[in-house]
Structure formats: C-alpha cells, structure tokens
Design a protein around this motif. Sequence first.
Motif, PDB file in Angstrom:
ATOM      1  N   MET A 132      42.668  38.968  14.785  1.00 47.15           N
ATOM      2  CA  MET A 132      43.968  38.376  15.027  1.00 47.15           C
ATOM      3  C   MET A 132      44.841  39.283  15.882  1.00 47.15           C
ATOM      4  SD  MET A 132      45.619  35.661  14.206  1.00 47.15           S
ATOM      5  CE  MET A 132      47.222  35.021  14.072  1.00 47.15           C
ATOM      6  N   LYS A 133      44.829  40.584  15.566  1.00 45.06           N
ATOM      7  CA  LYS A 133      45.638  41.536  16.317  1.00 45.06           C
ATOM      8  C   LYS A 133      45.165  41.614  17.768  1.00 45.06           C
ATOM      9  CE  LYS A 133      47.512  46.154  16.018  1.00 45.06           C
ATOM     10  NZ  LYS A 133      47.524  47.414  15.311  1.00 45.06           N
ATOM     11  N   TYR A 134      43.865  41.490  17.953  1.00 43.87           N
ATOM     12  CA  TYR A 134      43.301  41.530  19.301  1.00 43.87           C
ATOM     13  C   TYR A 134      43.831  40.371  20.137  1.00 43.87           C
ATOM     14  CZ  TYR A 134      39.923  41.445  23.090  1.00 43.87           C
ATOM     15  OH  TYR A 134      39.336  41.425  24.320  1.00 43.87           O
ATOM     16  N   LYS A 135      43.950  39.182  19.520  1.00 45.04           N
ATOM     17  CA  LYS A 135      44.468  38.018  20.247  1.00 45.04           C
ATOM     18  C   LYS A 135      45.930  38.215  20.634  1.00 45.04           C
ATOM     19  CE  LYS A 135      41.410  34.516  18.306  1.00 45.04           C
ATOM     20  NZ  LYS A 135      41.348  33.269  17.536  1.00 45.04           N
ATOM     21  N   GLN A 136      46.720  38.814  19.742  1.00 49.88           N
ATOM     22  CA  GLN A 136      48.133  39.064  20.041  1.00 49.88           C
ATOM     23  C   GLN A 136      48.256  40.043  21.206  1.00 49.88           C
ATOM     24  OE1 GLN A 136      49.740  40.398  16.344  1.00 49.88           O
ATOM     25  NE2 GLN A 136      50.131  38.318  15.587  1.00 49.88           N
ATOM     26  N   ASN A 137      47.442  41.089  21.203  1.00 48.09           N
ATOM     27  CA  ASN A 137      47.470  42.049  22.305  1.00 48.09           C
ATOM     28  C   ASN A 137      47.041  41.383  23.607  1.00 48.09           C
ATOM     29  OD1 ASN A 137      48.311  44.109  20.676  1.00 48.09           O
ATOM     30  ND2 ASN A 137      46.258  44.904  20.295  1.00 48.09           N
ATOM     31  N   LEU A 138      46.053  40.515  23.529  1.00 45.01           N
ATOM     32  CA  LEU A 138      45.573  39.813  24.711  1.00 45.01           C
ATOM     33  C   LEU A 138      46.643  38.878  25.262  1.00 45.01           C
ATOM     34  CD1 LEU A 138      43.136  39.327  26.566  1.00 45.01           C
ATOM     35  CD2 LEU A 138      42.445  37.482  25.026  1.00 45.01           C
ATOM     36  N   VAL A 139      47.296  38.138  24.375  1.00 46.67           N
ATOM     37  CA  VAL A 139      48.348  37.205  24.790  1.00 46.67           C
ATOM     38  C   VAL A 139      49.533  37.963  25.376  1.00 46.67           C
ATOM     39  CG1 VAL A 139      50.030  35.523  23.944  1.00 46.67           C
ATOM     40  CG2 VAL A 139      47.663  35.394  23.183  1.00 46.67           C
ATOM     41  N   SER A 140      49.957  39.045  24.729  1.00 45.77           N
ATOM     42  CA  SER A 140      51.090  39.810  25.249  1.00 45.77           C
ATOM     43  C   SER A 140      50.739  40.453  26.596  1.00 45.77           C
ATOM     44  CB  SER A 140      51.541  40.865  24.257  1.00 45.77           C
ATOM     45  OG  SER A 140      50.536  41.836  24.073  1.00 45.77           O
ATOM     46  N   GLY A 141      49.500  40.896  26.751  1.00 41.75           N
ATOM     47  CA  GLY A 141      49.064  41.465  28.035  1.00 41.75           C
ATOM     48  C   GLY A 141      49.084  40.426  29.141  1.00 41.75           C
ATOM     49  N   ILE A 142      48.638  39.217  28.827  1.00 39.60           N
ATOM     50  CA  ILE A 142      48.640  38.143  29.827  1.00 39.60           C
ATOM     51  C   ILE A 142      50.068  37.757  30.191  1.00 39.60           C
ATOM     52  CG2 ILE A 142      48.037  35.712  30.199  1.00 39.60           C
ATOM     53  CD1 ILE A 142      45.491  36.235  28.568  1.00 39.60           C
ATOM     54  N   LYS A 143      50.952  37.698  29.191  1.00 38.29           N
ATOM     55  CA  LYS A 143      52.362  37.377  29.461  1.00 38.29           C
ATOM     56  C   LYS A 143      53.005  38.438  30.358  1.00 38.29           C
ATOM     57  CE  LYS A 143      53.383  34.608  25.376  1.00 38.29           C
ATOM     58  NZ  LYS A 143      54.188  34.525  24.133  1.00 38.29           N
ATOM     59  N   LYS A 144      52.697  39.705  30.088  1.00 43.72           N
ATOM     60  CA  LYS A 144      53.235  40.790  30.922  1.00 43.72           C
ATOM     61  C   LYS A 144      52.711  40.684  32.348  1.00 43.72           C
ATOM     62  CE  LYS A 144      53.933  44.200  27.280  1.00 43.72           C
ATOM     63  NZ  LYS A 144      53.502  45.486  26.712  1.00 43.72           N
ATOM     64  N   GLU A 145      51.449  40.341  32.491  1.00 43.78           N
ATOM     65  CA  GLU A 145      50.848  40.210  33.819  1.00 43.78           C
ATOM     66  C   GLU A 145      51.477  39.049  34.584  1.00 43.78           C
ATOM     67  OE1 GLU A 145      46.442  39.377  35.699  1.00 43.78           O
ATOM     68  OE2 GLU A 145      46.583  40.477  33.803  1.00 43.78           O
ATOM     69  N   ILE A 146      51.701  37.935  33.908  1.00 43.38           N
ATOM     70  CA  ILE A 146      52.348  36.784  34.560  1.00 43.38           C
ATOM     71  C   ILE A 146      53.775  37.134  34.975  1.00 43.38           C
ATOM     72  CG2 ILE A 146      53.207  34.440  34.152  1.00 43.38           C
ATOM     73  CD1 ILE A 146      50.705  33.981  32.431  1.00 43.38           C
ATOM     74  N   ALA A 147      54.510  37.829  34.106  1.00 43.69           N
ATOM     75  CA  ALA A 147      55.875  38.243  34.440  1.00 43.69           C
ATOM     76  C   ALA A 147      55.874  39.202  35.631  1.00 43.69           C
ATOM     77  CB  ALA A 147      56.532  38.898  33.226  1.00 43.69           C
ATOM     78  N   PHE A 148      54.898  40.116  35.670  1.00 39.02           N
ATOM     79  CA  PHE A 148      54.790  41.053  36.782  1.00 39.02           C
ATOM     80  C   PHE A 148      54.519  40.314  38.094  1.00 39.02           C
ATOM     81  CE2 PHE A 148      52.172  43.833  39.498  1.00 39.02           C
ATOM     82  CZ  PHE A 148      53.070  44.876  39.673  1.00 39.02           C
ATOM     83  N   GLU A 149      53.628  39.322  38.037  1.00 34.48           N
ATOM     84  CA  GLU A 149      53.321  38.544  39.248  1.00 34.48           C
ATOM     85  C   GLU A 149      54.536  37.757  39.727  1.00 34.48           C
ATOM     86  OE1 GLU A 149      49.903  36.167  38.359  1.00 34.48           O
ATOM     87  OE2 GLU A 149      48.558  37.899  38.239  1.00 34.48           O
ATOM     88  N   LYS A 150      55.295  37.180  38.809  1.00 33.77           N
ATOM     89  CA  LYS A 150      56.517  36.460  39.208  1.00 33.77           C
ATOM     90  C   LYS A 150      57.531  37.409  39.837  1.00 33.77           C
ATOM     91  CE  LYS A 150      56.292  32.669  35.908  1.00 33.77           C
ATOM     92  NZ  LYS A 150      56.947  32.028  34.744  1.00 33.77           N
ATOM     93  N   GLU A 151      57.663  38.586  39.224  1.00 35.01           N
ATOM     94  CA  GLU A 151      58.584  39.582  39.770  1.00 35.01           C
ATOM     95  C   GLU A 151      58.139  40.017  41.171  1.00 35.01           C
ATOM     96  OE1 GLU A 151      60.330  44.024  38.716  1.00 35.01           O
ATOM     97  OE2 GLU A 151      58.866  43.069  37.388  1.00 35.01           O
ATOM     98  N   GLN A 152      56.839  40.182  41.364  1.00 35.59           N
ATOM     99  CA  GLN A 152      56.321  40.556  42.681  1.00 35.59           C
ATOM    100  C   GLN A 152      56.591  39.468  43.711  1.00 35.59           C
ATOM    101  OE1 GLN A 152      54.881  43.436  44.000  1.00 35.59           O
ATOM    102  NE2 GLN A 152      55.820  44.207  42.121  1.00 35.59           N
ATOM    103  N   GLU A 153      56.450  38.218  43.313  1.00 32.43           N
ATOM    104  CA  GLU A 153      56.744  37.119  44.241  1.00 32.43           C
ATOM    105  C   GLU A 153      58.203  37.151  44.663  1.00 32.43           C
ATOM    106  OE1 GLU A 153      55.648  33.354  42.589  1.00 32.43           O
ATOM    107  OE2 GLU A 153      53.564  33.960  42.269  1.00 32.43           O
ATOM    108  N   ILE A 154      59.092  37.374  43.710  1.00 40.24           N
ATOM    109  CA  ILE A 154      60.527  37.436  44.018  1.00 40.24           C
ATOM    110  C   ILE A 154      60.825  38.618  44.939  1.00 40.24           C
ATOM    111  CG2 ILE A 154      62.805  37.827  43.004  1.00 40.24           C
ATOM    112  CD1 ILE A 154      61.777  36.273  40.529  1.00 40.24           C
ATOM    113  N   LEU A 155      60.246  39.787  44.639  1.00 41.87           N
ATOM    114  CA  LEU A 155      60.487  40.973  45.463  1.00 41.87           C
ATOM    115  C   LEU A 155      59.915  40.815  46.868  1.00 41.87           C
ATOM    116  CD1 LEU A 155      59.873  43.856  42.897  1.00 41.87           C
ATOM    117  CD2 LEU A 155      62.037  43.177  43.918  1.00 41.87           C
ATOM    118  N   LYS A 156      58.727  40.219  46.971  1.00 38.15           N
ATOM    119  CA  LYS A 156      58.127  40.018  48.292  1.00 38.15           C
ATOM    120  C   LYS A 156      58.941  39.032  49.111  1.00 38.15           C
ATOM    121  CE  LYS A 156      53.434  41.244  47.015  1.00 38.15           C
ATOM    122  NZ  LYS A 156      52.061  40.806  46.836  1.00 38.15           N
ATOM    123  N   GLU A 157      59.487  38.028  48.451  1.00 36.50           N
ATOM    124  CA  GLU A 157      60.331  37.073  49.166  1.00 36.50           C
ATOM    125  C   GLU A 157      61.641  37.734  49.589  1.00 36.50           C
ATOM    126  OE1 GLU A 157      62.505  33.020  47.850  1.00 36.50           O
ATOM    127  OE2 GLU A 157      60.348  33.125  47.443  1.00 36.50           O
TER     128      GLU A 157
END
Length: 100
Positions: free
Chosen positions: A1-26
């Motif tokens: 269960m803990k592994y899934k939470q870490n995986l989900v939080s990691g994916i959320k952080k990665e998606i947020a980072f990609e959105k931030e990169q899109e905004i900065l590149k624009e």
Amino acid sequence: MKYKQNLVSGIKKEIAFEKEQEILKEKHHIENPDIVVIEKNNFFKLFLRTGSRVIRLTATILLLVLAAIGLTTIIYPTLRNDFFIILYDLKDQLIYLLGV
C-alpha cells in the motif's frame, strides 16, 4: 500500500513539474522539448519590484489625498477665500524673495 502511495505522489510531482516546464518554456519562448528551464529567485529583483510597488502605491495615495483636499477647498466658500488669501501671500513672498 505504501509503495502505491509513493508511486502516485511521484507521478503527481512529475506531472506538476511538466506543467511548470510548459509554462516556463512558454514564458521564455523556448520550443525545444529537451531543455529544462530552471528559474531562480533573485532577492535583488524582488527587492526592486517590491520597492517600486511601495513607492507607486504611496504616490497614488498621496495624489488622491491632495486631490481630495483641493476638491474640498474649491467646494466650500470659506476655504476657497482662505486659499486665495494664501495664494496672494505666497505670490507676495516670492516677489520679495526674488527681488523683483
């Protein structure tokens, strides 16, 4: 269960980072997807921006107060007469100081 939470939080952080990169590149007009934009906070820039906003706000407030005083002086007749007396006295003082 803990592994899934870490995986989900990691994916959320990665998606947020990609959105931030899109905004900065624009923002910086960068079209290459391989470039990672890192924007650092600069204390000096922050200090200048904050200082200019404070000065601008202070000047606006002062201008509004002076406009209110001027409007009040024009509206009330007794204040208007006193204001003209002060203006005439100011003119006399300037003539005396300039020696005209």
